[in-house]
Design an enzyme around this catalytic site. Structure first.
Site, PDB file in Angstrom:
ATOM      1  N   LYS A  80       2.031   4.666 -17.054  1.00  0.00           N
ATOM      2  CA  LYS A  80       2.897   5.550 -16.272  1.00  0.00           C
ATOM      3  C   LYS A  80       3.405   6.655 -17.183  1.00  0.00           C
ATOM      4  O   LYS A  80       3.504   6.480 -18.396  1.00  0.00           O
ATOM      5  CB  LYS A  80       4.083   4.755 -15.725  1.00  0.00           C
ATOM      6  N   VAL A 184       4.122   7.397   3.650  1.00  0.00           N
ATOM      7  CA  VAL A 184       3.614   6.069   4.002  1.00  0.00           C
ATOM      8  C   VAL A 184       4.269   5.565   5.292  1.00  0.00           C
ATOM      9  O   VAL A 184       3.585   5.117   6.225  1.00  0.00           O
ATOM     10  CB  VAL A 184       3.869   5.048   2.864  1.00  0.00           C
ATOM     11  N   GLY A 185       5.597   5.629   5.338  1.00  0.00           N
ATOM     12  CA  GLY A 185       6.337   5.057   6.473  1.00  0.00           C
ATOM     13  C   GLY A 185       5.893   5.631   7.812  1.00  0.00           C
ATOM     14  O   GLY A 185       5.806   4.906   8.808  1.00  0.00           O
ATOM     15  N   TYR A 186       5.574   6.918   7.826  1.00  0.00           N
ATOM     16  CA  TYR A 186       5.118   7.533   9.071  1.00  0.00           C
ATOM     17  C   TYR A 186       3.862   6.824   9.592  1.00  0.00           C
ATOM     18  O   TYR A 186       3.746   6.501  10.773  1.00  0.00           O
ATOM     19  CB  TYR A 186       4.823   9.031   8.874  1.00  0.00           C
TER      20      TYR A 186
HETATM   21  P1  NAD Z   1       8.103   9.974   0.642  1.00  0.00           P
HETATM   22  O1  NAD Z   1       9.003  10.641  -0.325  1.00  0.00           O
HETATM   23  O2  NAD Z   1       7.049  10.756   1.340  1.00  0.00           O
HETATM   24  O3  NAD Z   1       8.959   9.239   1.790  1.00  0.00           O
HETATM   25  C1  NAD Z   1      10.105   8.519   1.546  1.00  0.00           C
HETATM   26  C2  NAD Z   1      11.006   8.726   2.758  1.00  0.00           C
HETATM   27  O4  NAD Z   1      12.121   7.828   2.636  1.00  0.00           O
HETATM   28  C3  NAD Z   1      11.574  10.132   2.836  1.00  0.00           C
HETATM   29  O5  NAD Z   1      11.338  10.646   4.138  1.00  0.00           O
HETATM   30  C4  NAD Z   1      13.068   9.941   2.557  1.00  0.00           C
HETATM   31  O6  NAD Z   1      13.878  10.855   3.275  1.00  0.00           O
HETATM   32  C5  NAD Z   1      13.295   8.526   3.023  1.00  0.00           C
HETATM   33  N1  NAD Z   1      14.431   7.820   2.437  1.00  0.00           N
HETATM   34  C6  NAD Z   1      14.908   7.875   1.169  1.00  0.00           C
HETATM   35  N2  NAD Z   1      15.947   7.030   1.013  1.00  0.00           N
HETATM   36  C7  NAD Z   1      16.135   6.432   2.208  1.00  0.00           C
HETATM   37  C8  NAD Z   1      17.046   5.463   2.698  1.00  0.00           C
HETATM   38  N3  NAD Z   1      18.005   4.929   1.928  1.00  0.00           N
HETATM   39  N4  NAD Z   1      16.933   5.067   3.985  1.00  0.00           N
HETATM   40  C9  NAD Z   1      15.984   5.592   4.786  1.00  0.00           C
HETATM   41  N5  NAD Z   1      15.113   6.520   4.383  1.00  0.00           N
HETATM   42  C10 NAD Z   1      15.167   6.937   3.114  1.00  0.00           C
HETATM   43  O7  NAD Z   1       7.474   8.745  -0.174  1.00  0.00           O
HETATM   44  P2  NAD Z   1       6.172   7.895   0.211  1.00  0.00           P
HETATM   45  O8  NAD Z   1       5.002   8.436  -0.494  1.00  0.00           O
HETATM   46  O9  NAD Z   1       6.147   7.657   1.685  1.00  0.00           O
HETATM   47  O10 NAD Z   1       6.535   6.517  -0.527  1.00  0.00           O
HETATM   48  C11 NAD Z   1       7.492   5.621   0.016  1.00  0.00           C
HETATM   49  C12 NAD Z   1       7.651   4.457  -0.961  1.00  0.00           C
HETATM   50  O11 NAD Z   1       6.394   3.811  -1.142  1.00  0.00           O
HETATM   51  C13 NAD Z   1       8.122   4.869  -2.362  1.00  0.00           C
HETATM   52  O12 NAD Z   1       8.919   3.831  -2.882  1.00  0.00           O
HETATM   53  C14 NAD Z   1       6.821   4.954  -3.153  1.00  0.00           C
HETATM   54  O13 NAD Z   1       7.041   4.731  -4.539  1.00  0.00           O
HETATM   55  C15 NAD Z   1       6.034   3.826  -2.533  1.00  0.00           C
HETATM   56  N6  NAD Z   1       4.590   3.968  -2.645  1.00  0.00           N
HETATM   57  C16 NAD Z   1       3.969   5.064  -2.128  1.00  0.00           C
HETATM   58  C17 NAD Z   1       2.579   5.167  -2.242  1.00  0.00           C
HETATM   59  C18 NAD Z   1       1.839   6.341  -1.678  1.00  0.00           C
HETATM   60  O14 NAD Z   1       0.607   6.278  -1.602  1.00  0.00           O
HETATM   61  N7  NAD Z   1       2.488   7.409  -1.258  1.00  0.00           N
HETATM   62  C19 NAD Z   1       1.834   4.152  -2.856  1.00  0.00           C
HETATM   63  C20 NAD Z   1       2.501   3.025  -3.364  1.00  0.00           C
HETATM   64  C21 NAD Z   1       3.898   2.943  -3.240  1.00  0.00           C
END
Ligand code: NAD
Length: 354
Positions: A80, A184-186
């Site tokens: 990292k 991801v969440g979307y």
């Molecule tokens: P992102 O920044 O696109 O989305 C995160 C979302 O969470 C944002 O919309 C933000 O407003 C929201 N958020 C932040 N704090 C919050 C809270 N307390 N309550 C509710 N919503 C909140 O990030 P992502 O790429 O979707 O990643 C999400 C998580 O998954 C992170 O922890 C990331 O490290 C992990 N992750 C992502 C990937 C990837 O491929 N993108 C892969 C492995 C792990």
């Protein structure tokens, strides 16, 4: 911090401090374990409160990458990078080119790409100095955004957990609470709705919740309430440490499976979740879809192989859930033992030389 003591405790091989006076780059690269292959792991840019905070973060995150790659069956080690700086004001072409030049000195022993605070566009600058990058825009040979493949892995984890808990992997009629509707969440929300689940979701950004809830027809809630939602599956897809001493007693879910890294504030919470009857899908297995995608860029990208490897998350987790039940250990403890076993076995076969 006694750096060598910490490296010994966590099992790190190498920590490199990179400083470029002209661009202002201050970056730490940590390589945790290259038993399985060259290290792989994203580059985070944050205005860390102190150098020690940055060092702690890079050591913890690089260790997690070793486990994630090992559990996913990939032949890569954990690494990292953290850049100490404000992503809103400190980014420049020179900064990312300087990082690229430092990466080049490692001759492929470590590759990086976007993470929190950095974007794929930032690494287009680094690309002018090095090829040891992953997750570049498709125009530069990358495989594109990893959000949907990470979500696909989360869905596999959810299906495995449902199968283990209820005897059916189907989401139809199940209630899923999602924290965070980002990249991801979307896609977790979209896929869950498509599979017939009732989805309730929150994001700290009200515009995001408004847009996604009207687009997908899901129930919006607030970021605090989502934790307490009575549901079958709670999917943390925002930030880490969401399960802590304060929040653990407020959960009303049967299963936790989401994409956030480091969901548990500490390892003892894995046992506490087990004691509370909550089935926890370890984050470093559940969220490996993105890593699987970018690792495949290095080996020659093939979408079918990526999908196949992500689908394997289902079987890996089912076996871990069963073993946890049989042995009375937490799912995290069982998952870490599997990882250690693979590292030991692969270390042993490296004795064979042509
Ligand atoms: P992102 O920044 O696109 O989305 C995160 C979302 O969470 C944002 O919309 C933000 O407003 C929201 N958020 C932040 N704090 C919050 C809270 N307390 N309550 C509710 N919503 C909140 O990030 P992502 O790429 O979707 O990643 C999400 C998580 O998954 C992170 O922890 C990331 O490290 C992990 N992750 C992502 C990937 C990837 O491929 N993108 C892969 C492995 C792990």
């Amino acid at each position: 911090m006694d750096i060598f003591e910490e490296m010994e405790r966590r099992g790190h091989e190498q920590v490199i401090f990179n400083y470029d006076r002209a661009s202002g780059l201050k970056a730490i690269i940590a390589i945790h374990d290259t038993t399985l292959g060259p290290a792989l792991g994203g580059c985070r840019m944050l205005p860390y409160a102190s150098e020690e905070a940055a060092l702690t973060d890079v050591l913890r995150l690089s260790e997690g990458m070793t486990y994630k790659a090992a559990a996913a069956g990939l032949d890569f080690g954990g690494g990292k990078t953290v850049i100490i700086g404000d992503p809103a004001s400190d980014k420049s072409e020179a900064l990312f080119r300087a990082l690229g030049r430092f990466l080049e000195t490692l001759h492929g022993r470590y590759r990086t790409g976007e993470d929190v605070g950095t974007s794929e566009e930032d690494f287009v600058h680094s690309w002018k100095e090095t090829r040891y990058l992953v997750g570049l825009p498709t125009a530069y040979g990358g495989s594109g955004d990893t959000g949907d493949n990470t979500a696909l892995g989360v869905m596999e984890a959810i299906h495995a957990a449902l199968m283990h808990r209820f005897g059916s992997p189907l989401l139809k009629g199940r209630r899923v609470a999602i924290q965070g509707l980002g990249k991801v969440g979307y896609h977790v929300a979209r896929r869950a709705v498509e599979e017939g689940a009732e989805v309730v979701a929150a994001d700290i950004n009200p515009h995001v919740v408004g847009r996604v809830s009207s687009q997908l027809g899901i129930e919006p809630t607030d970021p605090w309430a989502v934790l307490e939602t009575e549901c079958d599956v709670f999917a943390p897809c925002a930030l880490g440490n969401v399960i802590n001493q304060e929040t653990v007693g407020r959960l009303h879910c049967q299963i936790i499976a989401g994409s956030a890294n480091n969901q548990l504030e500490n390892d003892s919470l894995a046992t506490e979740l087990m004691d509370r009857g909550i089935l926890y899908a370890p984050d470093f297995i559940t969220n490996a879809g993105g890593l699987i995608q970018v690792a495949n860029e290095i080996q020659g990208y093939n979408p079918d192989r990526v999908r196949h490897q992500i689908e394997a998350i289902y079987d890996v987790l089912l076996a871990i859930f069963q073993e946890a039940d049989q042995t009375g250990q937490s799912t995290t403890a069982v998952a870490l033992a599997h990882v250690q076993s693979r590292l030991n076995t692969m270390h042993a076969i490296h004795r064979i030389h042509a």
